[in-house]
Design an enzyme around this catalytic site. Structure first.
Site, PDB file in Angstrom:
ATOM      1  N   LYS A   1     -12.572  28.479 -35.592  1.00  0.00           N
ATOM      2  CA  LYS A   1     -12.695  29.670 -36.453  1.00  0.00           C
ATOM      3  C   LYS A   1     -12.460  30.955 -35.657  1.00  0.00           C
ATOM      4  CE  LYS A   1     -16.833  28.162 -37.458  1.00  0.00           C
ATOM      5  NZ  LYS A   1     -16.796  26.777 -36.922  1.00  0.00           N
ATOM      6  N   GLY A   2     -13.084  31.021 -34.466  1.00  0.00           N
ATOM      7  CA  GLY A   2     -12.968  32.241 -33.660  1.00  0.00           C
ATOM      8  C   GLY A   2     -11.527  32.578 -33.359  1.00  0.00           C
TER       9      GLY A   2
ATOM     10  N   ARG B   1     -40.704  34.239 -46.764  1.00  0.00           N
ATOM     11  CA  ARG B   1     -41.032  35.670 -46.912  1.00  0.00           C
ATOM     12  C   ARG B   1     -41.986  36.158 -45.822  1.00  0.00           C
ATOM     13  NH1 ARG B   1     -42.460  34.347 -52.987  1.00  0.00           N
ATOM     14  NH2 ARG B   1     -43.376  32.668 -51.783  1.00  0.00           N
TER      15      ARG B   1
ATOM     16  N   ARG C   1     -22.731  20.160 -24.708  1.00  0.00           N
ATOM     17  CA  ARG C   1     -22.854  18.741 -25.056  1.00  0.00           C
ATOM     18  C   ARG C   1     -21.488  18.143 -25.387  1.00  0.00           C
ATOM     19  NH1 ARG C   1     -27.196  18.903 -29.821  1.00  0.00           N
ATOM     20  NH2 ARG C   1     -26.044  20.804 -30.279  1.00  0.00           N
TER      21      ARG C   1
ATOM     22  N   ASP D   1     -16.943  24.051 -35.059  1.00  0.00           N
ATOM     23  CA  ASP D   1     -16.037  24.050 -33.901  1.00  0.00           C
ATOM     24  C   ASP D   1     -14.589  23.747 -34.275  1.00  0.00           C
ATOM     25  OD1 ASP D   1     -18.257  24.557 -32.313  1.00  0.00           O
ATOM     26  OD2 ASP D   1     -18.643  22.428 -32.005  1.00  0.00           O
ATOM     27  N   GLU D   2     -14.195  24.123 -35.462  1.00  0.00           N
ATOM     28  CA  GLU D   2     -12.833  23.849 -35.907  1.00  0.00           C
ATOM     29  C   GLU D   2     -11.825  24.787 -35.246  1.00  0.00           C
ATOM     30  OE1 GLU D   2     -15.369  24.534 -37.926  1.00  0.00           O
ATOM     31  OE2 GLU D   2     -15.655  22.885 -39.342  1.00  0.00           O
TER      32      GLU D   2
ATOM     33  N   ALA E   1     -23.787  29.365 -33.140  1.00  0.00           N
ATOM     34  CA  ALA E   1     -22.323  29.391 -33.151  1.00  0.00           C
ATOM     35  C   ALA E   1     -21.792  29.673 -31.753  1.00  0.00           C
ATOM     36  CB  ALA E   1     -21.833  30.479 -34.104  1.00  0.00           C
ATOM     37  N   GLY E   2     -20.624  29.111 -31.469  1.00  0.00           N
ATOM     38  CA  GLY E   2     -19.896  29.454 -30.253  1.00  0.00           C
ATOM     39  C   GLY E   2     -18.440  29.512 -30.652  1.00  0.00           C
ATOM     40  N   HIS E   3     -17.907  30.711 -30.775  1.00  0.00           N
ATOM     41  CA  HIS E   3     -16.532  30.887 -31.237  1.00  0.00           C
ATOM     42  C   HIS E   3     -15.665  31.316 -30.056  1.00  0.00           C
ATOM     43  CE1 HIS E   3     -17.954  31.532 -35.665  1.00  0.00           C
ATOM     44  NE2 HIS E   3     -18.336  30.389 -35.148  1.00  0.00           N
TER      45      HIS E   3
ATOM     46  N   GLN F   1     -20.488  27.569 -38.122  1.00  0.00           N
ATOM     47  CA  GLN F   1     -20.714  26.152 -38.402  1.00  0.00           C
ATOM     48  C   GLN F   1     -19.602  25.628 -39.331  1.00  0.00           C
ATOM     49  OE1 GLN F   1     -23.917  28.261 -38.724  1.00  0.00           O
ATOM     50  NE2 GLN F   1     -23.613  28.027 -36.545  1.00  0.00           N
TER      51      GLN F   1
HETATM   52  P1  GDP Z   1     -15.278  27.608 -33.553  1.00  0.00           P
HETATM   53  O1  GDP Z   1     -16.730  27.445 -33.317  1.00  0.00           O
HETATM   54  O2  GDP Z   1     -14.845  27.098 -34.897  1.00  0.00           O
HETATM   55  O3  GDP Z   1     -14.791  29.007 -33.322  1.00  0.00           O
HETATM   56  O4  GDP Z   1     -14.544  26.672 -32.491  1.00  0.00           O
HETATM   57  P2  GDP Z   1     -14.953  26.510 -30.930  1.00  0.00           P
HETATM   58  O5  GDP Z   1     -14.524  27.708 -30.204  1.00  0.00           O
HETATM   59  O6  GDP Z   1     -16.363  26.085 -30.797  1.00  0.00           O
HETATM   60  O7  GDP Z   1     -14.105  25.232 -30.548  1.00  0.00           O
HETATM   61  C1  GDP Z   1     -12.732  25.219 -30.640  1.00  0.00           C
HETATM   62  C2  GDP Z   1     -12.176  24.904 -29.235  1.00  0.00           C
HETATM   63  O8  GDP Z   1     -10.836  24.532 -29.339  1.00  0.00           O
HETATM   64  C3  GDP Z   1     -12.193  26.119 -28.315  1.00  0.00           C
HETATM   65  O9  GDP Z   1     -12.375  25.665 -27.003  1.00  0.00           O
HETATM   66  C4  GDP Z   1     -10.800  26.701 -28.500  1.00  0.00           C
HETATM   67  O10 GDP Z   1     -10.350  27.430 -27.353  1.00  0.00           O
HETATM   68  C5  GDP Z   1      -9.988  25.452 -28.665  1.00  0.00           C
HETATM   69  N1  GDP Z   1      -8.812  25.570 -29.541  1.00  0.00           N
HETATM   70  C6  GDP Z   1      -8.639  26.320 -30.660  1.00  0.00           C
HETATM   71  N2  GDP Z   1      -7.449  26.034 -31.217  1.00  0.00           N
HETATM   72  C7  GDP Z   1      -6.864  25.100 -30.449  1.00  0.00           C
HETATM   73  C8  GDP Z   1      -5.643  24.378 -30.533  1.00  0.00           C
HETATM   74  O11 GDP Z   1      -4.845  24.524 -31.441  1.00  0.00           O
HETATM   75  N3  GDP Z   1      -5.390  23.468 -29.538  1.00  0.00           N
HETATM   76  C9  GDP Z   1      -6.264  23.239 -28.521  1.00  0.00           C
HETATM   77  N4  GDP Z   1      -5.940  22.344 -27.609  1.00  0.00           N
HETATM   78  N5  GDP Z   1      -7.429  23.905 -28.418  1.00  0.00           N
HETATM   79  C10 GDP Z   1      -7.721  24.791 -29.377  1.00  0.00           C
HETATM   80  P1  IMO Z   2     -19.775  26.930 -34.696  1.00  0.00           P
HETATM   81  O1  IMO Z   2     -19.921  28.211 -35.479  1.00  0.00           O
HETATM   82  C1  IMO Z   2     -20.981  22.769 -34.199  1.00  0.00           C
HETATM   83  C2  IMO Z   2     -25.103  21.785 -35.260  1.00  0.00           C
HETATM   84  C3  IMO Z   2     -26.065  21.365 -34.159  1.00  0.00           C
HETATM   85  C4  IMO Z   2     -26.969  20.437 -34.931  1.00  0.00           C
HETATM   86  C5  IMO Z   2     -27.083  21.119 -36.288  1.00  0.00           C
HETATM   87  C6  IMO Z   2     -28.317  21.992 -36.458  1.00  0.00           C
HETATM   88  O2  IMO Z   2     -19.469  27.136 -33.259  1.00  0.00           O
HETATM   89  O3  IMO Z   2     -18.845  25.993 -35.383  1.00  0.00           O
HETATM   90  P2  IMO Z   2     -29.035  24.351 -35.494  1.00  0.00           P
HETATM   91  O4  IMO Z   2     -29.167  24.835 -34.080  1.00  0.00           O
HETATM   92  O5  IMO Z   2     -28.048  25.114 -36.313  1.00  0.00           O
HETATM   93  O6  IMO Z   2     -30.337  24.206 -36.192  1.00  0.00           O
HETATM   94  O7  IMO Z   2     -28.451  22.848 -35.337  1.00  0.00           O
HETATM   95  O8  IMO Z   2     -25.922  21.923 -36.416  1.00  0.00           O
HETATM   96  N1  IMO Z   2     -24.439  23.084 -35.049  1.00  0.00           N
HETATM   97  C7  IMO Z   2     -23.146  23.212 -34.739  1.00  0.00           C
HETATM   98  N2  IMO Z   2     -22.204  22.292 -34.473  1.00  0.00           N
HETATM   99  N3  IMO Z   2     -20.649  24.069 -34.240  1.00  0.00           N
HETATM  100  C8  IMO Z   2     -21.571  25.009 -34.532  1.00  0.00           C
HETATM  101  O9  IMO Z   2     -21.260  26.319 -34.706  1.00  0.00           O
HETATM  102  C9  IMO Z   2     -22.900  24.607 -34.758  1.00  0.00           C
HETATM  103  N4  IMO Z   2     -24.043  25.258 -35.048  1.00  0.00           N
HETATM  104  C10 IMO Z   2     -24.973  24.309 -35.237  1.00  0.00           C
HETATM  105  O10 IMO Z   2     -25.384  20.706 -33.130  1.00  0.00           O
HETATM  106  O11 IMO Z   2     -26.326  19.197 -35.139  1.00  0.00           O
HETATM  107 MG    MG Z   3     -18.025  26.536 -31.955  1.00  0.00          MG
END
Ligand code: GDP
Ligand code: IMO
Ligand code: MG
Length: 424
Positions: A16-17, A143, A301, A13-14, A39-41, A222
């Site tokens: 990436k998307g 496998r 969550r 959740d850094e 993943a949720g990007h 991730q």
């Molecule tokens: P990903 O899984 O690495 O693609 O990241 P997520 O989408 O799960 O989580 C990143 C969250 O931060 C999303 O809700 C984005 O819309 C938001 N986001 C991304 N970049 C920024 C930023 O620079 N500032 C803020 N406030 N939100 C951001």
């Molecule tokens: P993105 O790509 C944050 C975490 C879950 C759990 C562990 C294992 O959006 O960054 P799993 O369902 O993969 O077996 O769960 O990994 N987890 C993530 N946390 N961002 C994600 O994806 C994640 N995908 C899995 O919360 O701790």
């Molecule tokens: Mg995410």
């Protein structure tokens, strides 16, 4: 010809998307190499917000080829929902999206097994996303998996039936009760839908494109601290999220990889169970969660929040060979008086500056404090506008991490992205 890799350096959740979407215009191809709908990007532009789970984040930037690689695990039912929603919002993807026949299918019973294994673990549960990720990768390595290519076989029903029967026997032995009627219906509809896509030998496709001089951006899911080998095991996901995963998850030789973009937040979050040395349980943690809207894109969550951890980041930079850093969500810290960064750990009374084998217990973070910049940066368009204290924070991180920070994100929108002048 070039292949760059963009991946998370923390617990996912850094952002990436968002950054893949921003960088896509520089590439011909965007490819996911591991993970699945865990993943949720999130991407935001033109007042719209999209959350992608299995589809690469290059899908919104014109006619690029987007590939779901062999290293990905695909849930046909969730994929259908995601793809149809995108098509309905005016983003056609049938021509642009190519799916590896070697990617593994998440079956309904994989999701049930995920829940059953978690339930059996009790307090030691991983806190998975419940999407069947672990059991699907387990079958791949054992496998016994079912692959996307299998849906083209006249014997698909038999292949599926065998896998399902095997899972049912395991679930019976666990005394786990369940009903997959609806899930199975959705799965089979998803399989039929999947057949309408380009199902390809993506390793050939990608290498042919590279031969033609095309460029590829590999999108990680991730983060490094969730990597099955190098993350906070066993509280990890079930794939290699690190750069090497791009090679195995797409069939690209390591010598083809150019830049490795490592993404981190200006602080740190984690969702699910497991150790997190810099986690904040106080008001500051709550403030970060509120300001950063730190709630999971997949499960909703609460994300656990804490200060940036440079010990863990150095480790992540090392195992990935990161060449450039991208810092996200700095705006969340815009109003803080002081900002802390963890520069070492105290373990059993001893100070260490490396990421140890076990961070489960007794790891105390050692912080340095830096002055906050107390400026709303969200509307800035050029790094020349950055406040002095912010520049000092960035320089401090670059020095500690021995890697340049190339891009700084100051808000969720595509436009709130500043590419710095640093040389290549
Ligand atoms: P990903 O899984 O690495 O693609 O990241 P997520 O989408 O799960 O989580 C990143 C969250 O931060 C999303 O809700 C984005 O819309 C938001 N986001 C991304 N970049 C920024 C930023 O620079 N500032 C803020 N406030 N939100 C951001
Ligand atoms: P993105 O790509 C944050 C975490 C879950 C759990 C562990 C294992 O959006 O960054 P799993 O369902 O993969 O077996 O769960 O990994 N987890 C993530 N946390 N961002 C994600 O994806 C994640 N995908 C899995 O919360 O701790
Ligand atoms: Mg995410």
């Amino acid at each position: 010809m070039k292949v760059d890799v963009l991946l998370g350096l923390q617990w996912g959740d850094e952002g990436k998307g968002k950054v893949v979407d921003v960088l896509t215009p520089n590439y011909d191809v965007v490819a996911r190499f591991q993970g699945g709908p865990n993943a949720g990007h999130t991407l935001e532009f033109e007042g719209q917000k999209y959350v992608l789970r299995s589809i690469p984040s290059g899908i919104f930037q014109g006619d690029k080829v987007n590939i779901i690689g062999n290293g990905v695990v695909l849930d046909p039912a969730l994929f259908k929902g995601e793809a149809e929603a995108l098509e309905a919002s005016g983003h056609p993807l049938k021509e642009r999206l190519h799916i590896s026949k070697k990617a593994h299918l998440i079956l309904p019973t994989h999701r049930v097994l995920d829940a059953a294994y978690e339930a059996a673990k009790g307090d030691a549960k991983v806190g998975t996303t419940g999407k069947g990720i672990g059991p699907t990768y387990t079958d791949k390595i054992s496998r016994t998996g079912v692959r996307v290519g299998d849906i083209l076989s006249p014997n698909f029903a038999e292949i599926y039936g065998k896998a399902k029967a095997r899972h049912e026997a395991i679930l019976k032995s666990l005394n786990y009760t369940y009903d997959i009627t609806e899930m199975e219906e959705a799965f089979l509809a998803g399989v039929a839908y999947l057949r309408e896509f380009h199902l390809v030998d993506s390793e050939h496709e990608i290498n042919n494109l590279l031969k033609e001089g095309k460029s590829v951006l590999c999108e990680g899911a991730q983060g490094t601290l969730l990597d099955v080998d190098f993350g906070s095991y066993p509280f990890v996901t079930s794939s290699n999220t690190i750069c090497a995963g791009a090679c195995t998850g797409l069939g690209i030789g390591p010598n083809k990889i150019g830049n490795v973009f490592g993404i981190m937040k200006a602080y740190c979050t984690r969702v699910g169970s497991g150790p997190f040395p810099t986690e904040l349980f106080d008001e500051t943690g709550k403030t970060i969660r509120d300001l950063g809207h730190e709630y999971g894109a997949v499960t909703g969550r609460e994300r656990r929040c804490g200060w940036i951890d440079l010990v863990a980041l150095k480790y992540a930079i090392m195992v990935n060979g990161v060449t450039q850093l991208i810092m996200m969500k700095s705006d969340v810290l815009d109003q803080f008086e002081t900002i802390k960064a963890c520069v070492a750990y105290k373990v059993n009374g001893e100070e260490i500056d490396y990421f140890p084998y076990d961070i489960t217990e007794g790891v105390e973070p050692i912080y340095v404090e830096l002055p906050g910049w107390k400026t709303d940066m969200t509307r800035m368009t050029d790094e020349a506008e950055f406040p002095e204290e912010f520049n000092a924070y960035v320089s401090f991180l670059e020095e500690e991490l021995e890697t340049p920070i190339k891009i700084i994100s100051i808000g969720p929108d595509r436009a709130q992205t500043i590419v710095r002048y640093t040389e290549e």
